[in-house]
Design a protein around this motif. Sequence first.
Motif, PDB file in Angstrom:
ATOM      1  N   THR A  77       5.674  -6.398   6.087  1.00  0.00           N
ATOM      2  CA  THR A  77       6.029  -5.693   7.068  1.00  0.00           C
ATOM      3  C   THR A  77       4.819  -5.228   8.155  1.00  0.00           C
ATOM      4  N   SER A  78       3.668  -5.773   8.188  1.00  0.00           N
ATOM      5  CA  SER A  78       2.739  -5.700   9.009  1.00  0.00           C
ATOM      6  C   SER A  78       2.401  -7.371   9.333  1.00  0.00           C
TER       7      SER A  78
ATOM      8  N   THR B 191      14.853  -3.886  -3.806  1.00  0.00           N
ATOM      9  CA  THR B 191      13.969  -4.196  -3.115  1.00  0.00           C
ATOM     10  C   THR B 191      13.000  -2.809  -2.886  1.00  0.00           C
TER      11      THR B 191
ATOM     12  N   ASP C  42       2.812  -2.283   3.830  1.00  0.00           N
ATOM     13  CA  ASP C  42       2.704  -3.549   4.289  1.00  0.00           C
ATOM     14  C   ASP C  42       3.856  -4.647   3.823  1.00  0.00           C
ATOM     15  N   ALA C  43       4.578  -4.330   2.781  1.00  0.00           N
ATOM     16  CA  ALA C  43       5.563  -5.274   2.379  1.00  0.00           C
ATOM     17  C   ALA C  43       6.479  -4.631   1.825  1.00  0.00           C
ATOM     18  N   GLU C  44       7.669  -5.276   1.661  1.00  0.00           N
ATOM     19  CA  GLU C  44       8.965  -5.001   0.727  1.00  0.00           C
ATOM     20  C   GLU C  44       9.293  -6.094  -0.288  1.00  0.00           C
TER      21      GLU C  44
ATOM     22  N   SER D  47       9.954 -11.468  -0.571  1.00  0.00           N
ATOM     23  CA  SER D  47       9.163 -10.380  -0.473  1.00  0.00           C
ATOM     24  C   SER D  47       8.441 -10.381   0.895  1.00  0.00           C
ATOM     25  N   ARG D  48       9.258  -9.718   1.918  1.00  0.00           N
ATOM     26  CA  ARG D  48       8.746  -9.948   3.262  1.00  0.00           C
ATOM     27  C   ARG D  48       7.511  -8.993   3.542  1.00  0.00           C
TER      28      ARG D  48
ATOM     29  N   ARG E 169       4.249 -10.262  -2.613  1.00  0.00           N
ATOM     30  CA  ARG E 169       4.235  -9.847  -1.189  1.00  0.00           C
ATOM     31  C   ARG E 169       3.990 -11.098  -0.232  1.00  0.00           C
TER      32      ARG E 169
ATOM     33  N   THR F  17       9.620  -0.951  -1.417  1.00  0.00           N
ATOM     34  CA  THR F  17       8.926  -0.574  -0.139  1.00  0.00           C
ATOM     35  C   THR F  17       7.455  -0.198  -0.745  1.00  0.00           C
TER      36      THR F  17
END
Length: 275
Positions: free
Chosen positions: A64-65, A5, A10-12, A61-62, A56, A7
Amino acid sequence: MKTGTLTTPDAEIYYEVRGSGPPLLLVNGGDGDAAMFGPLAGRLAEDFTVITYDLRGNSRSRLTSPPREQWIEEHGDDARLLLDTVAAGEPAYVFGTSYGGMIGMALLARNPGRVRALVAHEPFVIDLLPDADRWHALFQEVYELYEREGTDAAMGRFCGEIGVDAPPAPEAAGSVPEPVREMLARIRANVGTCLAYELRSFVRFRPDAGALRAARFTIVIGGEGPKTLLHRTTQALAEHVGTGTGVTEFPGGHVGFLTHPAPFAAALRAAIGDC
């Protein structure tokens, strides 16, 4: 196969790595999932370090924002960060299909020293078409249909207009291995992301013709099945780049990498060697 994963802003980003040798990045299109490249990546891993990933906001690939409209250029930045992590800065071969080809073009334009050669398969460069305004209006209608009636109605309209088949629902796939059923479920969940946050903005992307002319670049198209809107956009890209740029036929149709993995791998090896 190794997984990891990354980082990014805004995404992983979920990614997979197979094999050894020069790095080869495979980039999916809309609704895509790294598992769609599994059969192709397994064959290419004999000669390359093959890197696949979920875009993303798709599959594993979640974000994060909070979700928002996305752009091809930021996906190109994701690809660069992934190469920084996995390939340690070594120039990579890049293959992208549909949106993925456009992501590869953005990566190349911003980071020409990072791309050893680029192969773009049926890129969805709508903005290069003479009737682009008609398609932009249609895709806005598809989005509004999605908002009113959901993914099935919107994807039915979208796929019917561009001439490709919609991905099968997991329950309609028949007797398939569980990993395939899981992949189909992830792809179905990705449709909302595509319709709400990717489609209308991604098709505004205009490739940098000068950067492509200066690079090792091959444009390819599925040589089997009916002609689709992707055939038009692929030819439009060849004309946009100019200087005699042609279009090479690959096995299968728009998802030939999945339906014809062995001949597709052979064709990709040849294209990498020739471009």
